[in-house]
Structure formats: C-alpha cells, structure tokens
Design an enzyme around this catalytic site. Sequence first.
Site, short mmCIF file in Angstrom:
data_model
loop_
_atom_site.label_atom_id
_atom_site.label_comp_id
_atom_site.label_asym_id
_atom_site.label_seq_id
_atom_site.Cartn_x
_atom_site.Cartn_y
_atom_site.Cartn_z
N TYR A 136 0.82 -1.23 0.00
CA TYR A 136 0.00 0.00 0.00
C TYR A 136 0.85 1.27 0.00
O TYR A 136 0.61 2.18 0.79
CB TYR A 136 -0.95 0.01 1.22
CG TYR A 136 -1.70 -1.28 1.43
CD1 TYR A 136 -2.68 -1.71 0.53
CD2 TYR A 136 -1.43 -2.09 2.54
CE1 TYR A 136 -3.36 -2.88 0.72
CE2 TYR A 136 -2.11 -3.29 2.74
CZ TYR A 136 -3.07 -3.68 1.82
OH TYR A 136 -3.74 -4.85 2.02
N TYR A 192 -13.35 -6.87 5.55
CA TYR A 192 -12.11 -6.98 4.78
C TYR A 192 -11.80 -8.46 4.59
O TYR A 192 -11.77 -9.23 5.56
CB TYR A 192 -10.92 -6.29 5.48
CG TYR A 192 -9.65 -6.48 4.70
CD1 TYR A 192 -9.37 -5.67 3.60
CD2 TYR A 192 -8.76 -7.51 5.00
CE1 TYR A 192 -8.23 -5.86 2.83
CE2 TYR A 192 -7.62 -7.72 4.24
CZ TYR A 192 -7.36 -6.89 3.16
OH TYR A 192 -6.23 -7.10 2.39
N ASP A 194 -14.92 -16.03 7.64
CA ASP A 194 -13.51 -15.75 7.37
C ASP A 194 -12.80 -15.57 8.71
O ASP A 194 -12.86 -14.50 9.32
CB ASP A 194 -13.42 -14.49 6.49
CG ASP A 194 -11.99 -14.06 6.23
OD1 ASP A 194 -11.07 -14.62 6.86
OD2 ASP A 194 -11.79 -13.14 5.41
N LYS A 205 -3.07 -16.73 8.24
CA LYS A 205 -2.27 -15.96 9.18
C LYS A 205 -1.57 -16.80 10.26
O LYS A 205 -0.48 -17.29 10.03
CB LYS A 205 -3.13 -14.87 9.84
CG LYS A 205 -3.43 -13.70 8.88
CD LYS A 205 -4.00 -12.54 9.60
CE LYS A 205 -4.41 -11.41 8.67
NZ LYS A 205 -3.32 -10.61 8.18
#
Length: 430
Positions: free
Chosen positions: A20, A148, A249, A278
């Site tokens: 980003y 997200y 999720d 993760k």
Amino acid sequence: MNKKQTIDLDFDRQHIWHPYTSMTQPLPVYPVTHTQDNKIYLATGECLIDGMASWWSAIHGYGHPVLKAAMHHQIDTMSHVMFGGITHQPAIELCKKLVAITPNSLQKVFLADSGSVAVEVAIKMALQYWLSQGITTKQKLMTPLKGYHGDTFAAMSVCDPINSMHSLYSGFLPEHVFVPAPVSQFGQTFDHHEAHQLAEYFAAHHQDVAAFIIEPIVQNAGGMNFYHPEYLKTVRQLCSKYDVLLICDEIATGFGRTGKMFAVEHSQIEPDIMCIGKALTGGTMTLSATLTTDKIAIGISEGEAGVLMHGPTFMGNPLACAVACASIDLLIEQDWAKQIALLNDALSSLHKCTELTHVKNVRTLGAIGVVELTDAVNVEKIQAYFISQGVWVRPFGKLIYLMPPYISTKADIDTLSNAIYCAIEGSHFK
Ligand SMILES: Cc1ncc(COP(=O)(O)O)c(C=O)c1O
C-alpha cells in the site's frame, strides 16, 4: 550468528514496492536484521517490542525452537513437492488437526497459499455448490459493510466498498449485496432492529445469493469492530432459512486471538465454509486453508464439473504444513485461553487513553486492544515516535491497535500501551 548486515535502502527505495505505498513518495521502511521472541531488531541498533505479531500471525513470537526444529526437520526431508497426484504426511497430519479443532461439520480441507486465496476458494466452493444443485441464479454474495477479506479480485469485491481502496477497481469488480455493518457491540445489549434489517435483506435477495461472507465477531482491517455474537447467530439462522451458504472468514480471528479457538464459538454456530490463514503456521510460512462440510464437498464433486476448479502450485507445501502442525500442537498443549485472558487484562491499560482528547473509543477483546481516534493518524510521524520508544506498532486510518504475540508479558504490554498513550498525549500522531 553475526546479526550485523548492510541493508541497501537505496535499492529498496528505487526498486521495491512495499504494501500500500507509492513508488515515488513511499513511507519510510525500517531495516530489520533479525527477530527473536517478541522483539524486532533494527540495523540501526534499536530493539523493538512487537505489538503487531507480523500482521497478527506470529502468535508464538519469533524463532520459537519448536517451530524452528519442525522446519529444519522438514527441509531435510522434503521442502516442496507438487500436490497434484501426490500426497504426503505433513498435509495429512495438518488436515487431521484442522478437522479436529474446527467446528464438527467442517470435514473437508482445501490447502491454499494465502488468506486471500482461501477466500477465493471459499467463494468458488459456494458458487460451484449451487451450480451443482442445478441452481443458476445464485451468483452473488451478501456481506456486511466494513468487512475486509483480502486483496485479490473476488476477495476485494466483498471488502467495504467505501472505506477500502478497492473502490478504485469498482468498474471491474462484480457487484454484491452489502448489508449494514454490525452496530451492537460485543459485551453490550443486542439491538434487535439489526436482526429485522438483516431479515429484510435476506428476504429481498436470497434468490440471487450463493453465500453470506463475514469475519466472525471482529471486523478487522475494515475498522476493528467488535460486534455482538447475536448478529452472527442471526446471520446463521437466516442463511439456513433462505438457502444461503455461510462463509466465515477466520483468517484474522482464528487460533485463539479473540479468546476462543475460533471466533464462531462466541455465537455457538457452525459455518458452511470457513477460511483460516495468518496464525496457521505461527507466522513462519504462508499457508491457508478453506474447510467445508461433507454436503458441500459432495455436492460440488457430483455436479457437472465434478471437481473443484482450483490448484495452486504450492498447494499443500510440506514445509508450511509441517510447521503449521507444530504451531497448532504448541498452541493446544498450553493453557492458551488463560494466556489470552492474561493478555486481555494487560491490554485494559489502554483504557486510560480515554481521558485524552482525540480519543473516540478504547476497546479490547481477547488479545486485541484498539484505540480509536477522532482523526486519521499520520503513520510516518507516529511510527518514528514509536521507534524512539522501542515499540513496533503500525496504525491504520483512525486506529492505533495492538495484536501482540501471545508470549508477550504484562510488562511488554504496559510498555506498548504507555507508548500509545504518550504518542496521543504528545500529539505525535498529527
Ligand atoms: C479477515 C481477513 N481475511 C483475509 C485476509 C487476507 O489474507 P492475506 O493477506 O494472507 O491474503 C486478511 C488479511 O488481513 C484478513 O484480515
């Protein structure tokens, strides 16, 4: 080991994209030489207490001897082999463990290579399932605002369409059905109006909707929203009532972060499809998994295509699977729930930030602590301040938050909290 290194920051700045960032006006990057336990060591000599667990993945900290030993052993045996037409013990062991620790109905495991890809696979599973049932109208997803789910295209299409940078690609992305973000907060009273609102969306759209995708209990990168378990329970009930699959999720919330092994347990529900990533490998290797039920897997397999159309090169990477097995064993062999409760107690020190102007809200859940400001943070400025205080904290938007490794001590959390307090008090964030 000699940890002294020359890090070519000029080359980095000229040639390497960081997440980003702009190539012409990038935010500074800090050169790291090594990591150990919950510490990050910079080439410039500083030792930083880590408050981020490498984007929430390094739950056991860095350089854990058990994880290192598992990787060394696996490297000596087989680092990688293709998964097409081949199988191996690390993948089988891992999937056994995943089937055992996730909700009972999740029996079939697809191993992928990142969180975003696990979400892509989940979406494919949902779409292919309905096609296999001869239902061709269910081509959309339903999801709350402020979510997200990753940066690949299908995952982006279910991220918050306004807050996320993904609005840049809006003309290219499929259009899904967005429902209001959960409002009632975890630990407070549930506003039943939210349930009525959800019911209206389901009634209006279910015929077009293959699946509802949601981050259970914590909306993470979309705003660190800790919402009421009743919201998720309502979603589960409506999914069952209206023949919509539920994708949870758990990529950020899985493996104990919220105080439960998986956040769905706060609502006592089982999803039809679940994504994890993760912390799966304790933050050592990239690996993710999408789990589903017998019913969906059999449906897909007996449909027209007969197969699930996905197969990444590094699917089931043995090295990642071996270290994931070691990480899961390490977690479940200890009293992880007690450790998360201790961290939650320690994180309550963040509450003193509420006395500061510019602080809108402070909240904690499990091993997550969030200070929400009234204005967006100047990341470059606050990060320089944090480095000067010996901590690694990387805020986004209006949020300064901690998701530390589980091995962090109360003293570490106090140092992190104090640095956040002083950063706000001393206006080092503007
Ligand atoms: C809930 C959630 N889903 C998916 C992802 C994407 O995972 P990855 O960055 O591994 O692709 C993230 C990453 O932050 C996440 O928080």
